[in-house]
Design a protein around this motif. Sequence first.
Motif, PDB file in Angstrom:
ATOM      1  N   ARG A  96       0.829  -1.212   0.000  1.00  0.00           N
ATOM      2  CA  ARG A  96       0.000   0.000   0.000  1.00  0.00           C
ATOM      3  C   ARG A  96       0.861   1.259   0.000  1.00  0.00           C
ATOM      4  N   SER A  97       2.172   1.088  -0.019  1.00  0.00           N
ATOM      5  CA  SER A  97       3.065   2.248   0.002  1.00  0.00           C
ATOM      6  C   SER A  97       3.010   2.979  -1.336  1.00  0.00           C
ATOM      7  N   ALA A  98       3.297   4.253  -1.287  1.00  0.00           N
ATOM      8  CA  ALA A  98       3.256   5.067  -2.506  1.00  0.00           C
ATOM      9  C   ALA A  98       4.244   4.555  -3.549  1.00  0.00           C
ATOM     10  N   TRP A  99       5.445   4.170  -3.128  1.00  0.00           N
ATOM     11  CA  TRP A  99       6.436   3.702  -4.101  1.00  0.00           C
ATOM     12  C   TRP A  99       6.027   2.368  -4.708  1.00  0.00           C
ATOM     13  N   PHE A 100       5.425   1.468  -3.927  1.00  0.00           N
ATOM     14  CA  PHE A 100       4.987   0.183  -4.477  1.00  0.00           C
ATOM     15  C   PHE A 100       3.883   0.416  -5.511  1.00  0.00           C
ATOM     16  N   GLU A 101       2.919   1.237  -5.152  1.00  0.00           N
ATOM     17  CA  GLU A 101       1.812   1.511  -6.075  1.00  0.00           C
ATOM     18  C   GLU A 101       2.309   2.192  -7.346  1.00  0.00           C
ATOM     19  N   ARG A 102       3.273   3.090  -7.220  1.00  0.00           N
ATOM     20  CA  ARG A 102       3.828   3.756  -8.403  1.00  0.00           C
ATOM     21  C   ARG A 102       4.546   2.750  -9.302  1.00  0.00           C
ATOM     22  N   LYS A 103       5.351   1.877  -8.718  1.00  0.00           N
ATOM     23  CA  LYS A 103       6.111   0.900  -9.506  1.00  0.00           C
ATOM     24  C   LYS A 103       5.210  -0.141 -10.173  1.00  0.00           C
ATOM     25  N   HIS A 104       4.041  -0.377  -9.616  1.00  0.00           N
ATOM     26  CA  HIS A 104       3.149  -1.422 -10.125  1.00  0.00           C
ATOM     27  C   HIS A 104       1.869  -0.865 -10.751  1.00  0.00           C
ATOM     28  N   ARG A 105       1.847   0.416 -11.027  1.00  0.00           N
ATOM     29  CA  ARG A 105       0.620   1.053 -11.520  1.00  0.00           C
ATOM     30  C   ARG A 105       0.129   0.496 -12.847  1.00  0.00           C
ATOM     31  N   GLN A 106       1.011  -0.081 -13.658  1.00  0.00           N
ATOM     32  CA  GLN A 106       0.585  -0.611 -14.951  1.00  0.00           C
ATOM     33  C   GLN A 106       0.137  -2.068 -14.875  1.00  0.00           C
ATOM     34  N   ILE A 107       0.233  -2.658 -13.710  1.00  0.00           N
ATOM     35  CA  ILE A 107      -0.193  -4.043 -13.551  1.00  0.00           C
ATOM     36  C   ILE A 107      -1.709  -4.077 -13.395  1.00  0.00           C
ATOM     37  N   ASP A 108      -2.365  -4.807 -14.250  1.00  0.00           N
ATOM     38  CA  ASP A 108      -3.813  -4.976 -14.186  1.00  0.00           C
ATOM     39  C   ASP A 108      -4.181  -5.573 -12.828  1.00  0.00           C
ATOM     40  N   LYS A 109      -5.177  -5.018 -12.166  1.00  0.00           N
ATOM     41  CA  LYS A 109      -5.581  -5.492 -10.829  1.00  0.00           C
ATOM     42  C   LYS A 109      -5.922  -6.983 -10.824  1.00  0.00           C
ATOM     43  N   ALA A 110      -6.392  -7.514 -11.927  1.00  0.00           N
ATOM     44  CA  ALA A 110      -6.736  -8.937 -12.006  1.00  0.00           C
ATOM     45  C   ALA A 110      -5.505  -9.839 -11.905  1.00  0.00           C
ATOM     46  N   VAL A 111      -4.330  -9.310 -12.219  1.00  0.00           N
ATOM     47  CA  VAL A 111      -3.099 -10.107 -12.129  1.00  0.00           C
ATOM     48  C   VAL A 111      -2.870 -10.561 -10.694  1.00  0.00           C
ATOM     49  N   TRP A 112      -3.173  -9.691  -9.711  1.00  0.00           N
ATOM     50  CA  TRP A 112      -2.967 -10.044  -8.305  1.00  0.00           C
ATOM     51  C   TRP A 112      -3.840 -11.227  -7.885  1.00  0.00           C
ATOM     52  N   GLN A 113      -4.908 -11.487  -8.626  1.00  0.00           N
ATOM     53  CA  GLN A 113      -5.827 -12.575  -8.275  1.00  0.00           C
ATOM     54  C   GLN A 113      -5.519 -13.889  -8.984  1.00  0.00           C
ATOM     55  N   LEU A 114      -4.569 -13.886  -9.910  1.00  0.00           N
ATOM     56  CA  LEU A 114      -4.227 -15.110 -10.628  1.00  0.00           C
ATOM     57  C   LEU A 114      -3.762 -16.186  -9.647  1.00  0.00           C
ATOM     58  N   PRO A 115      -4.096 -17.457  -9.896  1.00  0.00           N
ATOM     59  CA  PRO A 115      -3.631 -18.531  -9.008  1.00  0.00           C
ATOM     60  C   PRO A 115      -2.110 -18.572  -8.865  1.00  0.00           C
ATOM     61  N   SER A 116      -1.377 -18.173  -9.886  1.00  0.00           N
ATOM     62  CA  SER A 116       0.089 -18.178  -9.824  1.00  0.00           C
ATOM     63  C   SER A 116       0.646 -16.993  -9.040  1.00  0.00           C
ATOM     64  N   VAL A 117      -0.196 -16.002  -8.734  1.00  0.00           N
ATOM     65  CA  VAL A 117       0.249 -14.807  -8.016  1.00  0.00           C
ATOM     66  C   VAL A 117      -0.380 -14.754  -6.618  1.00  0.00           C
ATOM     67  N   LYS A 118      -1.673 -14.824  -6.550  1.00  0.00           N
ATOM     68  CA  LYS A 118      -2.474 -14.837  -5.315  1.00  0.00           C
ATOM     69  C   LYS A 118      -2.630 -13.479  -4.635  1.00  0.00           C
ATOM     70  N   SER A 119      -1.565 -12.675  -4.583  1.00  0.00           N
ATOM     71  CA  SER A 119      -1.689 -11.342  -3.992  1.00  0.00           C
ATOM     72  C   SER A 119      -0.479 -10.495  -4.362  1.00  0.00           C
ATOM     73  N   ALA A 120      -0.617  -9.215  -4.160  1.00  0.00           N
ATOM     74  CA  ALA A 120       0.485  -8.294  -4.447  1.00  0.00           C
ATOM     75  C   ALA A 120       1.668  -8.539  -3.515  1.00  0.00           C
ATOM     76  N   ALA A 121       1.442  -9.196  -2.403  1.00  0.00           N
ATOM     77  CA  ALA A 121       2.513  -9.488  -1.451  1.00  0.00           C
ATOM     78  C   ALA A 121       3.379 -10.678  -1.871  1.00  0.00           C
ATOM     79  N   ASN A 122       2.985 -11.383  -2.909  1.00  0.00           N
ATOM     80  CA  ASN A 122       3.751 -12.545  -3.374  1.00  0.00           C
ATOM     81  C   ASN A 122       4.788 -12.092  -4.400  1.00  0.00           C
ATOM     82  N   CYS A 123       5.798 -11.421  -3.944  1.00  0.00           N
ATOM     83  CA  CYS A 123       6.818 -10.829  -4.820  1.00  0.00           C
ATOM     84  C   CYS A 123       7.479 -11.866  -5.724  1.00  0.00           C
ATOM     85  N   ALA A 124       7.702 -13.060  -5.192  1.00  0.00           N
ATOM     86  CA  ALA A 124       8.420 -14.096  -5.944  1.00  0.00           C
ATOM     87  C   ALA A 124       7.659 -14.578  -7.171  1.00  0.00           C
TER      88      ALA A 124
END
Length: 156
Positions: A96-124
């Motif tokens: 939720r930090s400003a720098w994280f949101e800025r760096k990831h602003r072009q990532i479609d919100k649906a990407v965070w929900q993909l089974p291979s991702v699960k959440s924005a906290a899954n950096c790996a």
Amino acid sequence: MLSSLGLTAAHADGSRMPAKILPSYTAECAACHTAYPPGMLPARSWQRVMKGLDQHYGSDASLDAKTVTEIGQWLQTHAGTYKRVAEEPPQDRLTRSAWFERKHRQIDKAVWQLPSVKSAANCASCHTGTERGMFDDHNLKRPAGLSASQSRAWND
């Protein structure tokens, strides 16, 4: 001066893990999620995180007092002090930090929900150097399940 602190210029911005990683930090924190480099949050955020382990983002992550003290002191020693972390993020969440949101602003919100991702906290799921605290744009991988339009963010 940085070398006297055990840091290199690459580590000075807090985006990488300190040279000496506390074994209990890896054992306890990385057991459930990415063991974030402590420099990615300011000291006050880490204080609140460690004081609220019984309600750690919806989970009980309680630890014995000795381990809480040990990890807490290590996090304080290596907490971020540079411009990117000057502002404490909402709910002390890196994602939720400003720098994280800025760096990831072009990532479609649906990407965070993909089974291979699960959440924005899954950096790996995208950053191949996560365990070393390396989150640069040069070592990215596309997570499984991206649509063609979602893949465009990786081409920018």
